[in-house]
Design a protein around this motif. Structure first.
Motif, PDB file in Angstrom:
ATOM      1  N   THR A 185       3.652  39.834 -11.037  1.00 48.37           N
ATOM      2  CA  THR A 185       4.815  40.745 -10.444  1.00 48.37           C
ATOM      3  C   THR A 185       4.580  41.311  -8.910  1.00 48.37           C
ATOM      4  O   THR A 185       5.638  41.438  -8.143  1.00 48.37           O
ATOM      5  N   ASP A 186       3.486  41.342  -8.633  1.00 48.41           N
ATOM      6  CA  ASP A 186       3.069  41.529  -7.233  1.00 48.41           C
ATOM      7  C   ASP A 186       2.022  40.773  -6.544  1.00 48.41           C
ATOM      8  O   ASP A 186       0.640  40.790  -6.761  1.00 48.41           O
ATOM      9  N   PRO A 187       2.409  39.560  -6.085  1.00 47.52           N
ATOM     10  CA  PRO A 187       1.384  38.733  -5.607  1.00 47.52           C
ATOM     11  C   PRO A 187       0.253  39.015  -4.657  1.00 47.52           C
ATOM     12  O   PRO A 187      -0.728  38.474  -4.830  1.00 47.52           O
ATOM     13  N   ASP A 188       1.005  39.782  -3.694  1.00 53.01           N
ATOM     14  CA  ASP A 188       0.024  40.318  -2.615  1.00 53.01           C
ATOM     15  C   ASP A 188      -1.117  41.071  -3.279  1.00 53.01           C
ATOM     16  O   ASP A 188      -2.353  41.029  -2.856  1.00 53.01           O
ATOM     17  N   GLY A 189      -0.678  42.116  -4.192  1.00 54.65           N
ATOM     18  CA  GLY A 189      -1.812  42.706  -5.146  1.00 54.65           C
ATOM     19  C   GLY A 189      -2.730  42.000  -5.765  1.00 54.65           C
ATOM     20  O   GLY A 189      -3.835  42.203  -5.880  1.00 54.65           O
ATOM     21  N   MET A 190      -2.376  40.971  -6.397  1.00 58.04           N
ATOM     22  CA  MET A 190      -2.770  40.124  -7.197  1.00 58.04           C
ATOM     23  C   MET A 190      -4.028  39.240  -6.386  1.00 58.04           C
ATOM     24  O   MET A 190      -5.150  39.162  -6.861  1.00 58.04           O
ATOM     25  N   ALA A 191      -3.813  39.032  -5.275  1.00 59.98           N
ATOM     26  CA  ALA A 191      -4.666  38.194  -4.290  1.00 59.98           C
ATOM     27  C   ALA A 191      -5.716  39.246  -3.817  1.00 59.98           C
ATOM     28  O   ALA A 191      -6.962  38.756  -3.806  1.00 59.98           O
ATOM     29  N   ARG A 192      -5.204  40.524  -3.686  1.00 66.93           N
ATOM     30  CA  ARG A 192      -6.565  41.464  -3.437  1.00 66.93           C
ATOM     31  C   ARG A 192      -7.408  41.603  -4.430  1.00 66.93           C
ATOM     32  O   ARG A 192      -8.656  41.668  -4.269  1.00 66.93           O
ATOM     33  N   ALA A 193      -6.787  41.650  -5.683  1.00 72.56           N
ATOM     34  CA  ALA A 193      -7.731  41.998  -6.626  1.00 72.56           C
ATOM     35  C   ALA A 193      -8.592  40.838  -6.885  1.00 72.56           C
ATOM     36  O   ALA A 193      -9.973  41.071  -7.274  1.00 72.56           O
ATOM     37  N   VAL A 194      -8.133  39.850  -6.714  1.00 73.76           N
ATOM     38  CA  VAL A 194      -8.924  38.535  -6.901  1.00 73.76           C
ATOM     39  C   VAL A 194      -9.981  38.336  -5.992  1.00 73.76           C
ATOM     40  O   VAL A 194     -11.258  37.997  -6.149  1.00 73.76           O
ATOM     41  N   THR A 195      -9.732  38.565  -4.523  1.00 74.35           N
ATOM     42  CA  THR A 195     -10.558  38.558  -3.516  1.00 74.35           C
ATOM     43  C   THR A 195     -11.775  39.668  -3.480  1.00 74.35           C
ATOM     44  O   THR A 195     -12.761  39.145  -3.247  1.00 74.35           O
ATOM     45  N   GLU A 196     -11.385  40.749  -4.021  1.00 74.18           N
ATOM     46  CA  GLU A 196     -12.167  41.878  -4.269  1.00 74.18           C
ATOM     47  C   GLU A 196     -13.179  41.551  -5.469  1.00 74.18           C
ATOM     48  O   GLU A 196     -13.762  42.692  -5.707  1.00 74.18           O
ATOM     49  N   GLY A 197     -13.117  40.804  -6.368  1.00 77.80           N
ATOM     50  CA  GLY A 197     -13.931  40.643  -7.538  1.00 77.80           C
ATOM     51  C   GLY A 197     -13.514  41.170  -8.392  1.00 77.80           C
ATOM     52  O   GLY A 197     -14.223  41.478  -9.502  1.00 77.80           O
ATOM     53  N   GLY A 198     -12.220  41.264  -8.837  1.00 78.79           N
ATOM     54  CA  GLY A 198     -11.558  42.383  -9.725  1.00 78.79           C
ATOM     55  C   GLY A 198     -11.685  41.438 -11.168  1.00 78.79           C
ATOM     56  O   GLY A 198     -11.942  40.412 -11.385  1.00 78.79           O
ATOM     57  N   GLY A 199     -11.628  42.276 -12.185  1.00 75.23           N
ATOM     58  CA  GLY A 199     -11.829  41.613 -13.722  1.00 75.23           C
ATOM     59  C   GLY A 199     -10.342  41.664 -14.261  1.00 75.23           C
ATOM     60  O   GLY A 199      -9.216  41.887 -13.414  1.00 75.23           O
ATOM     61  N   ALA A 200      -9.979  41.377 -15.304  1.00 72.01           N
ATOM     62  CA  ALA A 200      -9.085  41.033 -16.035  1.00 72.01           C
ATOM     63  C   ALA A 200      -8.322  42.420 -16.000  1.00 72.01           C
ATOM     64  O   ALA A 200      -6.826  42.323 -15.812  1.00 72.01           O
ATOM     65  N   LYS A 201      -8.756  43.505 -16.300  1.00 71.46           N
ATOM     66  CA  LYS A 201      -7.792  44.694 -16.079  1.00 71.46           C
ATOM     67  C   LYS A 201      -7.362  45.151 -14.890  1.00 71.46           C
ATOM     68  O   LYS A 201      -6.363  45.674 -14.762  1.00 71.46           O
ATOM     69  N   ASP A 202      -8.003  44.673 -13.784  1.00 70.46           N
ATOM     70  CA  ASP A 202      -7.534  44.635 -12.582  1.00 70.46           C
ATOM     71  C   ASP A 202      -6.304  43.729 -12.143  1.00 70.46           C
ATOM     72  O   ASP A 202      -5.562  44.366 -11.598  1.00 70.46           O
TER      73      ASP A 202
END
Length: 409
Positions: A377-394
């Motif tokens: 629902t928030d592609p930019d936020g998803m990209a930041r979470a992926v880039t910063e090494g986020g886990g599934a909950k992020d």
């Protein structure tokens, strides 16, 4: 779980049928479904014609690649009880079989194994040639010829019940990746992100995720075209599911999910963990989902790094065949262990759960009843979470969990 070697079923499948009930319509239906899924087929489909009394009056075959229909029956006159095979006509029709072998079709249909093939005539040589070239073969065998068929194949065959479900089981979950990639429509790729834990592919219409393999996993090699991956179309990226590079395989799965997990997908919310309502030890969970002990009390949990009360990976061999329900992390798709696990769990109801689960009914043919994945629902936020090494909950903060179920029969 680590990648598992892929083992497809025996190269020759045989649908066994009782006297007078050849599975011609069944094979035609299976061929139509595979064609619709984008698989390349070749060979012959047979249709036996009968009169009002049930007497066989003719036999025809349809060339799958051209659609041309040919008569292979030879009439013995109106007083005859049946017709016989016209060997010359069958030889003419065999051109379709040879074309399938030469083009390395995904599957070659041979109309049937009969006494001609048993004696080394008919299409016997073509069947053996196909197997030698690595082209899988599917045919129909009368039950009375099982011993002869087994001798002909040297036992390197799988006997299949005359049902669509049995045919899909033979076709096998190893081909799930090709099925998913076949269904992807080409589209420009907006963004590719490879993070420590997750890989992401985004288009104008969807965003897909797949778990990034750990550095050091066998087959992990640096991408030769890093920085230009988004220049490839979505179809080309999805084709990377066939790569031997584990990083590319994950990118291919993410590309597939970018097609299937579209932003506008209208599916009910849900995370899939409680899909089946099976109590106690009847449920086996692949992957230590957070809070799983509270959500599914008594479930047997298998994980690569098992905690207290959990089982190691080796336990899949004896726990899955006896399970009533299996909840499987979608990361098994990215790391290629899913086909082996699905074969072990073939008697259970199976749910695929996680951000990398494809939201498509293509999964149901391979034994996956429920798929519960993530719609961004928030592609930019998803990209930041992926880039910063986020886990599934992020990741879940930037999307919604949705579930697709197999339609009731």
């Amino acid at each position: 779980m680590p990648p598992a070697p892929q083992s497809c079923p025996p190269a020759i499948g045989a649908v066994i049928y009782p006297p007078g009930k050849p599975p011609e319509a069944l094979l035609a239906r299976f061929a139509a479904q595979l064609t619709e899924r984008g698989f390349r087929l070749g060979g012959l489909l047979q249709d036996t014609l009968r009169d009002a009394s049930g007497r066989k009056t003719n036999m025809t075959v349809t060339e799958i690649d051209t659609g041309r229909k040919l008569s292979i029956g030879q009439s013995l006159g109106k007083d005859a009880k049946s017709c016989i095979l016209d060997s010359q006509a069958l030889a003419e029709a065999s051109g379709s079989v040879r074309r399938a072998i030469e083009s390395h079709a995904d599957l070659l249909f041979i109309n049937k194994f009969s006494k001609s093939e048993m004696e080394g005539e008919g299409l016997a040589g073509d069947m053996l040639a196909a197997v030698a070239e690595g082209v899988p073969v599917l045919t129909a065998v009368p039950g009375v010829l099982i011993e002869e068929w087994t001798a002909f194949t040297g036992g390197q065959t799988e006997l299949i019940a005359p049902s669509l479900a049995a045919l899909w089981r033979w076709w096998g979950p190893e081909r799930l990746y090709a099925d998913l990639a076949n269904g992807v429509e080409d589209a420009p790729v907006k963004r590719v992100v490879v993070g420590l834990n997750w890989t992401m592919v985004e288009t104008e219409t969807g965003l897909g995720l797949a778990q990034t393999p750990e550095r050091g996993t066998p087959g992990c090699n640096a991408a030769p075209d890093a920085g230009r991956r988004s220049e490839a179309g979505l179809k080309a990226l999805a084709g990377l599911v066939h790569s031997t590079n584990a990083f590319d395989q994950a990118l291919g799965m993410a590309a597939c999910n970018a097609h299937y997990n579209r932003f506008d997908l209208d599916l009910p919310d849900g995370n899939g963990l409680e899909s089946f309502g099976v109590k106690g030890g009847g449920t086996v969970v692949i992957g230590a989902f957070p809070g799983i002990a509270e959500r599914l009390p008594g479930a047997k949990v298998i994980d690569r790094k098992p905690g207290p009360g959990q089982y190691p990976e080796a336990a899949t061999e004896w726990l899955l065949p006896a399970a009533e329900a299996v909840i499987m992390t979608a990361s098994t798709l990215a790391n290629r262990s899913a086909p082996r696990l699905l074969r072990l769990a073939r008697f259970a109801r199976v749910a695929m759960v996680g951000p990398g689960a494809p939201l498509t009914d293509r999964l149901t043919s391979y034994g996956i009843e429920v798929s519960s994945g993530l719609i961004a629902t928030d592609p930019d936020g998803m990209a930041r979470a992926v880039t910063e090494g986020g886990g599934a909950k992020d990741l879940k903060r930037h999307g919604r969990q949705a579930t697709i179920r197999r339609a009731a029969p």
